[in-house]
Design an enzyme around this catalytic site. Structure first.
Site, PDB file in Angstrom:
ATOM      1  N   HIS A   1       8.298  -7.619  -4.027  1.00  0.00           N
ATOM      2  CA  HIS A   1       7.134  -8.052  -4.397  1.00  0.00           C
ATOM      3  C   HIS A   1       7.093  -9.495  -5.033  1.00  0.00           C
ATOM      4  O   HIS A   1       7.644  -9.655  -6.162  1.00  0.00           O
ATOM      5  CB  HIS A   1       6.588  -7.135  -5.323  1.00  0.00           C
TER       6      HIS A   1
ATOM      7  N   CYS B   1       5.378  -5.827   1.752  1.00  0.00           N
ATOM      8  CA  CYS B   1       5.687  -4.497   1.336  1.00  0.00           C
ATOM      9  C   CYS B   1       5.306  -3.342   2.484  1.00  0.00           C
ATOM     10  O   CYS B   1       5.842  -3.569   3.784  1.00  0.00           O
ATOM     11  CB  CYS B   1       5.272  -3.904   0.202  1.00  0.00           C
TER      12      CYS B   1
ATOM     13  N   GLY C   1       0.842  -1.216   0.023  1.00  0.00           N
ATOM     14  CA  GLY C   1      -0.098   0.207  -0.012  1.00  0.00           C
ATOM     15  C   GLY C   1       0.949   1.301   0.017  1.00  0.00           C
ATOM     16  O   GLY C   1       2.117   1.218   0.237  1.00  0.00           O
TER      17      GLY C   1
ATOM     18  N   PHE D   1       9.918   3.418   2.213  1.00  0.00           N
ATOM     19  CA  PHE D   1      10.028   3.391   3.541  1.00  0.00           C
ATOM     20  C   PHE D   1      10.939   1.962   4.037  1.00  0.00           C
ATOM     21  O   PHE D   1      10.385   1.021   3.080  1.00  0.00           O
ATOM     22  CB  PHE D   1       8.867   3.342   4.307  1.00  0.00           C
TER      23      PHE D   1
ATOM     24  N   GLU E   1       4.956 -11.426  -5.795  1.00  0.00           N
ATOM     25  CA  GLU E   1       4.004 -11.351  -6.824  1.00  0.00           C
ATOM     26  C   GLU E   1       4.143 -10.635  -8.084  1.00  0.00           C
ATOM     27  O   GLU E   1       3.292 -10.875  -8.998  1.00  0.00           O
ATOM     28  CB  GLU E   1       2.494 -10.896  -6.088  1.00  0.00           C
TER      29      GLU E   1
HETATM   30  N1  LIG Z   1       4.552  -1.201  -2.396  1.00  0.00           N
HETATM   31  C1  LIG Z   1       4.380  -0.836  -1.112  1.00  0.00           C
HETATM   32  O1  LIG Z   1       3.622  -1.522  -0.316  1.00  0.00           O
HETATM   33  C2  LIG Z   1       5.061   0.445  -0.500  1.00  0.00           C
HETATM   34  C3  LIG Z   1       5.096   0.615   0.928  1.00  0.00           C
HETATM   35  C4  LIG Z   1       5.091   1.983   1.300  1.00  0.00           C
HETATM   36  N2  LIG Z   1       4.530   3.161   0.845  1.00  0.00           N
HETATM   37  C5  LIG Z   1       6.607   2.301   1.129  1.00  0.00           C
HETATM   38  O2  LIG Z   1       6.860   3.209   0.247  1.00  0.00           O
HETATM   39  O3  LIG Z   1       7.635   1.900   1.506  1.00  0.00           O
END
Ligand SMILES: NC(=O)CC[C@H](N)C(=O)O
Length: 385
Positions: free
Chosen positions: A358, A274, A246, A319, A360
């Site tokens: 990721h 993530c 997210g 992050f 996926e």
């Molecule tokens: N793809 C994600 O879930 C990103 C996680 C979070 N928003 C970050 O930028 O680290």
């Protein structure tokens, strides 16, 4: 500055990209008219522009694609991670005069315009990427049809993503069941799936391919809104809980951290990807931090520290979890071989694990896909003892 690029749909006009540090780039508009602001990041993947643009994790981010030709294969209805474009804007070097692929249904530019997404082409994306690497991801704005002053003002006004809770803004409003399982039974692996585990997935901005990969493993998947809470998840009697990817900063997502803490404490098998990984870390008592320019690409080497194996992964995060803050009941499972940052950990006291990259990844790479099998195995063990 000359721009030989002509937009085939004829809506090309002058566009400006401004960075908060005062850098200006002039190019041509290839999407919607108007203006957009966000955090400017770069992604080094050579393919997957549809998946990247529709990934909800890119909410409030302007994505620069370093691969110079973007749009060559057009756009289709299948290769999206969500039903709309979530990126706040797009920056590319060059779009082709003609999109060509047997699956293409429309060209990239008309998709951008239709979705109201402002985008710019014809700029030096290498120069831009160097700035972002040296100074870090920064606020920026693209304006199509307005002045450089306006772009600069918007860039400087964008507050940055630190402290921004965006998961709840992109989450589903109501629970729903993921229903591609039937599609998979007919066309997928060509084998009958056994009635599988019931996964309750918290949608913090979930990508379709995550739900698809759970369904491919025979899971029934119920998707819950980000703020549904632990009680709503438990009421569904899940075999396991999934914490999705997210956008934004994980730290302000207290509702998600709280729910995760409770579900893990109760021994519910839990898997996070993530943002879900970052939330699991916060729920376990660790800290997260903002990275300089993050990881956004499809060729990042990650090492499984338990086996020593190196795998190529897709990444998209700004992050990260501070490894020094991990409590003793968390064991590091994966590290990035680019910068040594934490890529995964598991709880040693509970059936819970997570991954920063990721697994996926669509269109790939798929080296980490076995993490989904690990989750299914964890749920089966919990079920059968
Ligand atoms: N793809 C994600 O879930 C990103 C996680 C979070 N928003 C970050 O930028 O680290």
């Amino acid at each position: 500055m000359k721009h030989p690029l002509k937009h085939p749909n004829g809506n090309a006009g002058r566009a400006i990209l401004a960075l908060a540090d005062g850098t200006l780039f002039e190019g041509v508009a290839i999407g919607a008219k108007g203006a957009t602001a966000g955090e400017v990041v770069f992604n080094t993947a050579m393919s997957g522009y549809q998946e990247i643009l529709s990934d909800p994790s890119y909410s409030r981010q302007i994505v620069t694609l370093t691969y110079p030709h973007i749009g060559n294969t057009g756009v289709n209805r299948e290769d999206v991670e969500a039903s709309r474009i979530h990126a706040a804007g797009l920056v590319v070097k060059d779009v082709p005069f003609l999109a060509s692929n047997f699956r293409s249904e429309q060209d990239l530019q008309s998709w951008l315009a239709e979705q109201g997404v402002v985008a710019i082409a014809g700029i030096d994306t290498r120069k831009l990427t160097r700035i972002l690497r040296e100074k870090g991801a920064q606020s920026g704005a693209i304006v199509a049809g307005a002045s450089a002053e306006e772009a600069l003002r918007m860039a400087r006004e964008f507050p940055g993503l630190a402290g921004m809770d965006l998961a709840q803004t992109v989450s589903t409003a109501a629970p729903y069941e993921w229903t591609e399982t039937e599609w998979m039974l007919g066309h997928g692996h060509g084998r009958q799936l056994q009635p599988g585990c019931h996964v309750v997935a918290f949608d913090f901005g979930v990508k379709a391919n995550i739900l698809r990969m759970l369904a491919q493993r025979g899971c029934r998947v119920t998707v819950l809104p980000a703020k549904a809470g632990a009680a709503a998840a438990l009421a569904l009697r899940p075999d396991g809980v999934f914490l999705s990817n997210g956008p934004g900063d994980p730290q302000p997502c207290d509702y998600a951290i709280e729910a995760t803490r409770e579900l893990i404490e109760r021994g519910v098998p839990t898997f996070g990807i993530c943002l879900g990984h970052q939330i699991m870390a916060l729920a376990s008592g660790a800290r997260t931090l903002k990275m300089k320019f993050g990881h956004h690409g499809a060729n990042h080497p990650v090492q499984d520290v338990e086996t020593g194996r190196v795998m190529i992964t897709s990444q998209n995060h700004g992050f990260a979890v501070d490894p020094d803050s991990l409590p003793n009941n968390c064991a590091v499972t994966h590290i990035s071989l680019f910068d040594g940052s934490l890529q995964g950990f598991r709880r040693t006291d509970k059936p819970a694990f997570c991954f920063q990259g990721h697994p996926e990844a669509s269109p790939g790479p798929h080296d980490l896909a076995p993490l989904f099998d690990r989750f299914v195995g964890m749920m089966e063990t919990a079920r059968h003892g």
